[in-house]
Motif scaffolding. Structure first.
Motif, PDB file in Angstrom:
ATOM      1  N   SER B  22       0.957  -1.016   0.190  1.00  0.00           N
ATOM      2  CA  SER B  22       0.103   0.201   0.096  1.00  0.00           C
ATOM      3  C   SER B  22       0.975   1.187  -0.090  1.00  0.00           C
ATOM      4  N   ASP B  24       3.866   1.503  -0.873  1.00  0.00           N
ATOM      5  CA  ASP B  24       4.610   1.582  -2.236  1.00  0.00           C
ATOM      6  C   ASP B  24       3.737   2.239  -3.221  1.00  0.00           C
ATOM      7  N   ALA B  25       2.354   1.601  -3.295  1.00  0.00           N
ATOM      8  CA  ALA B  25       1.592   2.306  -4.373  1.00  0.00           C
ATOM      9  C   ALA B  25       1.255   3.715  -4.210  1.00  0.00           C
ATOM     10  N   ILE B  26       1.196   4.197  -2.707  1.00  0.00           N
ATOM     11  CA  ILE B  26       0.825   5.547  -2.378  1.00  0.00           C
ATOM     12  C   ILE B  26       2.174   6.345  -3.167  1.00  0.00           C
ATOM     13  N   GLN B  28       4.288   5.698  -5.404  1.00  0.00           N
ATOM     14  CA  GLN B  28       4.242   5.690  -6.837  1.00  0.00           C
ATOM     15  C   GLN B  28       3.287   6.483  -7.570  1.00  0.00           C
ATOM     16  N   ALA B  29       1.923   6.414  -6.710  1.00  0.00           N
ATOM     17  CA  ALA B  29       0.956   7.438  -7.397  1.00  0.00           C
ATOM     18  C   ALA B  29       1.513   8.902  -7.055  1.00  0.00           C
ATOM     19  N   CYS B  30       2.073   9.172  -6.244  1.00  0.00           N
ATOM     20  CA  CYS B  30       2.405  10.633  -5.922  1.00  0.00           C
ATOM     21  C   CYS B  30       3.246  10.771  -6.933  1.00  0.00           C
ATOM     22  N   ILE B  47      -4.055  10.910  -4.577  1.00  0.00           N
ATOM     23  CA  ILE B  47      -2.984  10.153  -4.459  1.00  0.00           C
ATOM     24  C   ILE B  47      -3.804   8.740  -4.102  1.00  0.00           C
ATOM     25  N   ALA B  51      -3.412   5.311  -6.460  1.00  0.00           N
ATOM     26  CA  ALA B  51      -2.689   4.204  -5.897  1.00  0.00           C
ATOM     27  C   ALA B  51      -3.787   3.201  -5.585  1.00  0.00           C
ATOM     28  N   LEU B  58      -4.175   6.063   3.502  1.00  0.00           N
ATOM     29  CA  LEU B  58      -3.200   6.959   3.268  1.00  0.00           C
ATOM     30  C   LEU B  58      -2.906   7.739   4.746  1.00  0.00           C
TER      31      LEU B  58
END
Lengths: 206, 206, 206, 206
Positions: B22, B24-26, B28-30, B47, B51, B58
């Motif tokens: 999670s 990490d996904a956040i 990357q989304a950022c 974000i 994500a 978050l």
DNA sequence: TATGAATGAGTATTCATTCAT
DNA sequence: TATGAATGAATACTCATTCAT
């Protein structure tokens, strides 16, 4: 530095004394807020409040806060360039290095005196390089460097390459930025400026 | 670069694999949002949406978007420094100038490849220098420069002053910034890097 | 058609030629804005700008934009009714149906020519029916229908009921509205008008 | 009826019961405000206040007040058409005229019962005909008229022209509009409806 | 733990109206 | 009288943050 269009032009130019005073108050208020509280505190309502005018008046002359910032920056840049040019015009019965040293000192002082404002403009305002494009600054810079060179007793090399000229401007910009925003306790600012002038002079004249 | 305090620390470090994914996904989304749409498009809701996690999640790990940006930057900086160090470790049976040229070339490529992200971070995000203070960068930079120098066959001068070292770092920073964000049609980037390495080598060894 | 009171009267009637010209310019500007950009673009400042007078002058004569619209509508209605009456006065050595056909054709053309303005007034301006109440229109309409009938060679039935007269006016209004604002690709407008005249004539004379 | 684009679509469809209740409350609040205080009193903040939800929630589901009005109108229209269709389905061992009379009576009642709302929608809301285009209404109308005709014992004429069909719909629309919004003290509404049905039946069957 | 609906303070912007010149 | 600069209440809309499920 966002991609969408931002309107940085004034809506109308004030003619009457009353309007001129309003616009001036707005620009001063903008500067004061940026210096004291940073860009995120800059709202149209707050500018108007600090300027002592109504929001309506602000929107009469500016399409938004971005245009107020732009007007302020253009004002400032005009005065900066003016100062730099007039200082260059002064006689330097001097070596190129000394002339250069004088000039980078001037520039450093100008930035140092407006440290906080420059900091906010460069690092927080996303559209500051749309107000005065980088190459405008660079061109003015070159003109000034050349003028200064011409004023000095020593001639600079005729075969100076564009790459060297480019290096001079980025080096100066980088060094001034460093001295103002990332000073080191281990270095003496004046000595750094000495070195800077010395190196540039060497590149130009040797 | 505002005056009030911003919380740039994570709330908790994810232990389980799911949580790590999670977070990490956040991050990357950022990054994706900053690159594609800039800082002003970066909102916590967005974000989370990009994500594929909920806003609630978050906020489980980050106190706000600033902390997400901070985590992303720290990640990035770690990998950058790692890359630079490992490259420096490679043998350079080489002159100091060649080693320097190799290294500024590397640095230039790193910035160039992440141009948009670096641009947004440096010129739009108001707290980026609170994430990694300027002197951290400078210190790492010095270490690297010194290490590189040691690796080269030629010895650098022992009497190199702090002012010269400082000038090297600001010159390099200024030149790379210029090449990436304010390129001139009249200069060849590689030649500018050649000159940069040449000048720095001269300062260090003559 | 809101509940609170709107002042639709002029503040004062212009006497001097200059004032008359100002008021006229204001009314023309109002019409132009409504036609080109719709009711939501109609502001007092904009009317004044387009008219080439100052807002202050506008407020000298009108209490607000609603009163400007009202003055414009009254002007327009006067001219409409005038046109219709004068046309009716023309001799029609004709059947009632032909007279009726001529007249609904006239009416249709008047509306069609001012399509956009009528559209804005009827469907966007919330107080248009307060300017000229519906029954004023209906009364004028009846007068005209009767006058037209009298002019025709054939006599209309004496026992015509109020309900039939009412049906004639609503039918005419509905049909003209439909033809102008909701035309069908499957019907020929002139034929619809033929039918309309035919039906009305039948109701009046059979 | 303005030219620029207005977004009349919902942002997302509520799935959970909680969201459905919110959306419903918003639409009811919209109706209540329009009926009680007219279109100019309809603001997003006011809708939210009356609905007992936050503005944020309103914007979660609707891009603006226009879309709320649109949702309300579509709801209403669905129920109207449903009512009309189901009533038509009822057996009419009846003449065409009687069937028609029944049906225009129904239509009149529907409009009469929602007089104020229909008034505001038709005469004040500038984009109401973008929500349900006129020809959608006309098409539904035709379907219903035809269905009603088929249900009646008498056959309608096969050679009925498009112009006559068009006249039927504009006549009905005009007459209902007149009866509801511009009633005359001299006419009996039921008798007008009698006449309307009688005339339409004559056009269709003779 | 995770979810995402709900919140509402905060910001930009407009425009009818006034009033000093 | 005419002007138009100035006013500021009013409105649309966003987004960080919470909390019931």
């Amino acid at each position: 530095m966002t991609t969408e269009q931002i309107d940085l032009k004034m809506r109308k130019i004030p003619r009457q004394a009353r309007s001129k005073a309003s616009v001036d108050a707005i620009i001063q208020a903008c500067r004061r807020i940026l210096v004291k509280r940073g860009y995120e505190a800059l709202t149209t309502n707050e500018i108007a409040r600090v300027a002592g005018v109504s929001v309506g008046s602000l929107y009469e002359y500016f399409p938004g806060k971005e245009a107020v910032v732009a007007a302020m920056v253009r004002d400032m840049a005009d005065r900066y360039f003016q100062t730099l040019k007039s200082e260059i015009t002064a006689k330097h019965n001097n070596s190129y290095e000394n002339a250069m040293r004088h000039w980078v000192g001037l520039l450093f002082n100008l930035v140092q005196e407006n440290k906080r404002l420059v900091q906010v403009l460069v690092f927080d305002v996303p559209y500051s390089f749309k107000i005065i494009p980088f190459d405008t600054i660079t061109t003015e810079f070159f003109n000034i460097v050349m003028k200064g060179a011409a004023r000095s007793q020593n001639q600079y090399k005729l075969e100076v390459t564009p790459e060297i000229l480019y290096l001079i401007s980025t080096t100066t910009a980088g060094t001034l930025t460093g001295l103002v925003f990332a000073p080191s306790p281990y270095v003496d600012k004046e000595r750094v400026l000495d070195q800077l002038a010395n190196k540039i002079a060497a590149w130009m004249t040797q």
